[in-house]
Write an enzyme that holds these catalytic residues in place. Structure first.
Site, PDB file in Angstrom:
ATOM      1  N   GLU A   1       0.845  -1.193   0.000  1.00 38.55           N
ATOM      2  CA  GLU A   1       0.000   0.000   0.000  1.00 38.55           C
ATOM      3  C   GLU A   1       0.877   1.239   0.000  1.00 38.55           C
ATOM      4  O   GLU A   1       1.782   1.355   0.821  1.00 38.55           O
ATOM      5  CB  GLU A   1      -0.901   0.062   1.251  1.00 38.55           C
ATOM      6  CG  GLU A   1      -2.018  -0.934   1.286  1.00 38.55           C
ATOM      7  CD  GLU A   1      -2.933  -0.724   2.503  1.00 38.55           C
ATOM      8  OE1 GLU A   1      -4.005  -1.334   2.543  1.00 38.55           O
ATOM      9  OE2 GLU A   1      -2.559   0.059   3.414  1.00 38.55           O
ATOM     10  N   ASN A   2       0.599   2.160  -0.912  1.00 37.46           N
ATOM     11  CA  ASN A   2       1.241   3.471  -0.898  1.00 37.46           C
ATOM     12  C   ASN A   2       0.430   4.398  -1.792  1.00 37.46           C
ATOM     13  O   ASN A   2       0.133   4.066  -2.939  1.00 37.46           O
ATOM     14  CB  ASN A   2       2.689   3.385  -1.405  1.00 37.46           C
ATOM     15  CG  ASN A   2       3.373   4.737  -1.446  1.00 37.46           C
ATOM     16  OD1 ASN A   2       3.746   5.227  -2.513  1.00 37.46           O
ATOM     17  ND2 ASN A   2       3.547   5.362  -0.299  1.00 37.46           N
TER      18      ASN A   2
END
Length: 569
Positions: free
Chosen positions: A413-414
């Site tokens: 996740e980013n």
């Protein structure tokens, strides 16, 4: 038997290499270098992610059971604007269209989660398997593979079956370990011939702290000082059990990998020459990332957690530490249960020492004895907690490398959000965020960090937990006011697509050209969105007005008929 022996030897060797590779992190070395133009290693995997509750909708159809988020979001005042995930993006019905979007972006992988209550409505494998739920994920996985997109599947992205919460207290109860293992085993059995990357838990820190300490997230319990530690203890045991189940029963046949996704902010000392600030920053990361990673890689909690929580528990008159204890057998069982480490990362904080007197308030936050600060000059385009601090990403990845023996990493996740009021598809701040953060990841790879893939969060605007639809992380804008939940590409879609196509960053001149083209594309998408919104508004008005006109006509006809009857009389 020989192959199983080879696999066991491999994992023993991996643990030996971890011990040899482990080293102290250099807090004094903070290189903030200029932008690096270059490419990622051959075979680097690019993707985007979502989760079941945030995107699927279809909350009560085709035999799905209730989740803790179904119940929590229906309680007034729990979610911004009292939003729910009842329909969200309607991904349950639109997954084929969404895969078309992924294919157009040239994604290598797609990370999604399986809803536990969608396939096991009561949470228990022994009671009922919902074949309609199984078919949905079967079709999704097959369609992804047909389009040469690798599925990365999360088993638990926060949607515990409500029945298990009501009967057993959810993750406060150790029985969840076996129930979760049964659910995971079913997933391995039904989907493991095609899924080769499994994530047991997404961001267990949020599950424990926000679900059982602050009550901000489902199930909304506020068991300060104990709830988070107890939930985390059982989650770590559940992760280890699922890893061993896959290792002994499925790995030889399916040849897949099992990991966990840990989300962590980076914590930078306010003053890198101040030992107290350095120790506080170390505690910050150990109480967040290390809480889960250290048991998985070394078998036990970080020593600093044991010391601080134990000391404060004693000062508060508690007989034993509020932090649970692993037995020697459990330590051995948990250690090494990670084929790859998923890292979720969004932002950074400055950290300094702050003493909280014992007995003031028993909580996870006061146990740490630290304060989190932000630089007012850091950009903050969306969520109040999310500041863009790209250099912190490189620091975090290097910390993982030195602390845990350079494990295989997938960034799971980013991304960055904007507020719902903003309907401008020309999201230049998101393009800048992706450019800067992905470049810091490339620098980390040059540092020797073993990053194998990157997952942008998120593919679509979706239900953002307690923030509802007030914040948007998506590459694609979703019009939640429309029944069809249409998707519109933001400028960042084209920008990310260029990064994927080049596998990195070419010259400055070419990247400026990418941005210009992305802005041109989003300008026309903006016009389409405005036109569709106007049409949608007109349709809504028509739905309201037409019945009203019909009723008025009926009333007028009745009055006229009564007038005629009256004249006859």
């Amino acid at each position: 038997m020989l192959q199983q022996c080879i696999l066991t030897t491999y994992h023993v060797l991996a643990l030996v290499l971890w011990v040899l590779a482990s080293e102290d992190f250099d807090w004094m070395k903070n290189e903030r270098t200029t932008f690096y133009y270059g490419t990622f290693p051959t075979g680097f995997s690019w993707g985007a992610g979502t989760s079941a509750y945030q995107t699927e909708g279809a909350w009560n159809v085709d035999g799905k059971g209730m989740s803790i988020w179904d119940i929590f979001s229906h309680k007034k005042g729990k979610i911004s604007s009292n939003d729910t995930g009842d329909s969200s993006c309607e991904g349950y019905y639109k997954f084929k269209d969404d895969i078309g979007l992924m294919k157009d972006m040239k994604l290598n992988h797609y990370r999604f989660s399986i809803s536990w209550p969608r396939i096991l409505p009561s949470g228990l494998k022994s009671e009922h398997i919902n074949e309609k739920g199984i078919k949905y994920y079967d079709d999704l996985i097959s369609k992804l593979l047909d389009n040469k997109i690798t599925p990365i599947v999360t088993l638990y992205h926060w949607d515990l079956p409500q029945v298990l919460q009501e009967k057993y207290g959810g993750w406060q109860n150790v029985t969840m370990v076996n129930y979760f293992n049964d659910f995971a085993s079913l997933c391995f059995e039904r989907f493991g011939n095609r899924v080769k990357h499994w994530v047991t838990f997404n961001n267990p820190w949020s599950i424990a702290v926000e679900g059982y300490e602050t009550g901000e997230h489902a199930p909304g319990l506020m068991l300060k000082g104990t709830g988070a530690y107890k939930a985390a203890h059982h989650i770590i045991k559940a992760h280890a059990k699922v890893w061993h189940t896959y290792d002994t029963q499925w790995r030889r046949k399916q040849k897949g990998l099992v990991g966990i996704s840990l989300t962590a902010d980076w914590g930078e000392p306010v003053d890198i020459t101040n030992q107290r600030d350095i120790e506080a920053a170390e505690r910050h990361i150990q109480f967040h990332l290390g809480w889960f990673a250290t048991p998985i890689f070394s078998g036990d909690y970080p020593q600093v957690m044991k010391d601080y929580i134990g000391r404060k528990s004693g000062q508060q008159g508690v007989g034993a530490s509020r932090l649970p204890v692993f037995s020697p057998q459990e330590k051995s069982y948990i250690k090494g249960t990670c084929d790859f480490l998923g890292i979720g990362h969004f932002t950074t904080r400055y950290i300094t020492q702050k003493n909280y007197p014992s007995g003031l308030e028993d909580s996870y936050f006061t146990d740490r004895d630290l304060a989190e600060l932000v630089d007012p000059q850091w950009p903050d385009p969306g969520s109040e907690w999310l500041y863009s601090v790209p250099w912190g990403f490189r620091r975090l990845l290097n910390f993982v490398k030195t602390q845990y023996g350079n494990p295989m990493i997938y960034v799971t996740e980013n991304g960055v959000s904007e507020k719902a009021l903003c309907t401008d598809l020309c999201d230049d701040w998101r393009m800048q965020y992706f450019k800067d953060y992905i470049n810091e990841m490339l620098k980390a790879i040059k540092d020797g960090v073993n990053v194998k893939g990157y997952t942008a969060w998120s593919l679509l605007d979706n239900f953002e937990w307690d923030e509802g639809y007030s914040e948007r992380f998506g590459l694609y804008y979703v019009d939640f006011r429309s029944k069809n939940k249409p998707r519109y590409p933001k400028a960042s879609v084209q920008y990310y697509k260029h990064i994927i196509s080049i596998n990195g960053f070419p010259s400055q001149r070419e990247m400026e050209s990418w941005k210009r083209k992305a802005i041109e594309t989003c300008s026309s998408s903006n016009q389409l969105l405005m036109a569709d919104s106007l049409i949608g508004h007109m349709e809504t008005v028509t739905e309201i007005v037409v019945p009203t006109v019909c009723i008025l006509c009926i009333l007028l006809s009745a009055v006229f008929l009564m007038f005629l009857l009256h004249r006859r009389i």
